[in-house]
Scaffold this motif. Structure first.
Motif, PDB file in Angstrom:
ATOM      1  N   VAL A 292       0.811  -1.283   0.178  1.00  0.00           N
ATOM      2  CA  VAL A 292       0.014  -0.063   0.083  1.00  0.00           C
ATOM      3  C   VAL A 292       0.955   1.196  -0.111  1.00  0.00           C
ATOM      4  CG1 VAL A 292      -1.753   1.418   1.488  1.00  0.00           C
ATOM      5  CG2 VAL A 292      -1.726  -1.226   1.340  1.00  0.00           C
TER       6      VAL A 292
ATOM      7  N   ILE B 197      -5.586   2.938  -1.128  1.00  0.00           N
ATOM      8  CA  ILE B 197      -6.046   1.297  -0.703  1.00  0.00           C
ATOM      9  C   ILE B 197      -7.398   0.897  -1.397  1.00  0.00           C
ATOM     10  CG2 ILE B 197      -6.867   2.221   1.459  1.00  0.00           C
ATOM     11  CD1 ILE B 197      -5.550  -0.355   2.494  1.00  0.00           C
TER      12      ILE B 197
ATOM     13  N   GLN C 269      -7.354  -4.704  -0.421  1.00  0.00           N
ATOM     14  CA  GLN C 269      -5.950  -4.555   0.442  1.00  0.00           C
ATOM     15  C   GLN C 269      -6.587  -4.085   1.767  1.00  0.00           C
ATOM     16  OE1 GLN C 269      -4.765  -1.492  -2.247  1.00  0.00           O
ATOM     17  NE2 GLN C 269      -2.753  -2.658  -2.680  1.00  0.00           N
ATOM     18  N   TRP C 270      -7.554  -3.260   1.997  1.00  0.00           N
ATOM     19  CA  TRP C 270      -8.207  -2.962   3.253  1.00  0.00           C
ATOM     20  C   TRP C 270      -8.493  -4.106   3.971  1.00  0.00           C
ATOM     21  CZ3 TRP C 270      -7.649   0.488   6.728  1.00  0.00           C
ATOM     22  CH2 TRP C 270      -8.331   0.642   7.633  1.00  0.00           C
TER      23      TRP C 270
END
Ligand SMILES: Nc1ncnc2c1ncn2[C@@H]1O[C@H](COP(=O)(O)OP(=O)(O)OP(=O)(O)O)[C@@H](O)[C@H]1O
Length: 288
Positions: free
Chosen positions: A241, A254, A258-259
């Motif tokens: 990130v 992000i 990815q979060w």
């Protein structure tokens, strides 16, 4: 209904309010219109709905020219910002009157919609006794009563409290579907981001950018502050990130996948988020 706009131009005396080369509105989508005060949004809406007809260029609805074939306009519903209803008269009178102007009033459909909008019990009250939010709902009801396929809303959330904004957004999200097209203007960009798939950015009458929110919405920046920024910076550095340190925390780029990976790691490192907000996707657009 597909709406195509070509070389659309409208001036008020020496003021050129609108000058759009080309724009297409496809059925079943929700479009936003963003622009500063005086950018030409209301003028555009008025041209689309034949309130203004002395424009040059063309607007075509599924092959029909609305200036010549006005019947096609019965498929359009419009909610302008000025709430021009007869305030001394009842809501029911206004619905009958405006639906009648458009050729057809269906009492059963009116009551059904009034019920859906929470206005049923107030139908016989003078509109001047309505709250601002109720008046907006009445204008929306009038716009929807003739089974509109295209709904145009000029600043529908202006002047409403947060609860009413949420109600309208949920209602419109539900309404916008395969057969229904929504075109909505707002100064509050986040209102458009949660509702629209495409946003037209208008500046001084010109279409300066078209933003496809379906492709950019997922890749949003978030502003995050934590109770342990040093540890959070180490954690971010160990991921893919990208991020920038700001005065109050971090701006991170992000996506939702990815979060979902990062968020549990915060818990594992006992890092608590103290503030988080999403940066407006529309605010990030650079207009050339
Ligand atoms: N009836 C009118 N007579 C003269 N000029 C007008 C008229 N209506 C609008 N204009 C001008 O045309 C331009 C576009 O106005 P318009 O109302 O379409 O903008 P807008 O984007 O809807 O603005 P706002 O966000 O403030 O409602 C502005 O310069 C405005 O002053």
């Amino acid at each position: 209904m597909t709406i195509t706009v070509k070389n659309l131009s409208k001036s008020y005396g020496s003021i050129k309010a609108l000058d759009i080369d080309q724009l297409t509105i496809a059925p079943g989508h929700a479009y936003g219109l963003v622009g500063a005060n005086g950018a030409g949004k209301t003028t555009f809406f008025k041209c689309l709905t034949n309130i203004i007809t002395d424009y040059s260029g063309e607007i075509i609805f599924d092959g029909h020219n609305p200036r010549k074939e006005t019947a096609i306009l019965t498929k359009m519903g419009i909610v302008l910002d000025d709430l021009s209803v007869y305030k001394d008269y009842s809501a029911r009178f206004n619905i009958q009157y405006f639906a009648g102007l458009r050729g057809h009033y269906d009492a059963v459909a009116a009551e059904k919609l009034a019920d859906e909008l929470g206005l049923l019990a107030a139908l016989d009250r003078p509109v001047k006794t309505f709250s601002y939010g109720m008046q907006k709902k009445l204008v929306l009801l009038i716009a929807l009563i003739n089974s509109a396929e295209v709904l145009i809303l000029d600043e529908p959330f202006r002047g409403l409290d947060q609860k009413s904004v949420k109600w309208f957004q949920d209602y419109l999200r539900e309404w916008a579907s395969a057969e229904h097209t929504l075109i909505i203007s707002s100064h509050v960009q986040t209102d458009l981001e949660s509702l629209c798939d495409t946003v037209f950015m208008i500046d001084q009458g010109r279409l300066v950018k078209t933003v496809d929110l379906t492709s950019v919405n997922d890749q949003a920046f978030r502003l995050i502050s934590t109770d342990n920024d040093a540890l959070f910076a180490d954690l971010l550095a160990s991921t893919e990130v990208s991020f920038d340190k700001t005065a109050t925390g971090f701006k991170i780029d992000i996506n939702s996948e990815q979060w979902q990976t990062l968020y549990p790691q915060l818990g594992e490192h006992a890092i608590a988020i103290t503030a988080m907000s999403k940066v407006s996707v529309l605010d990030q657009q650079e207009v050339n």
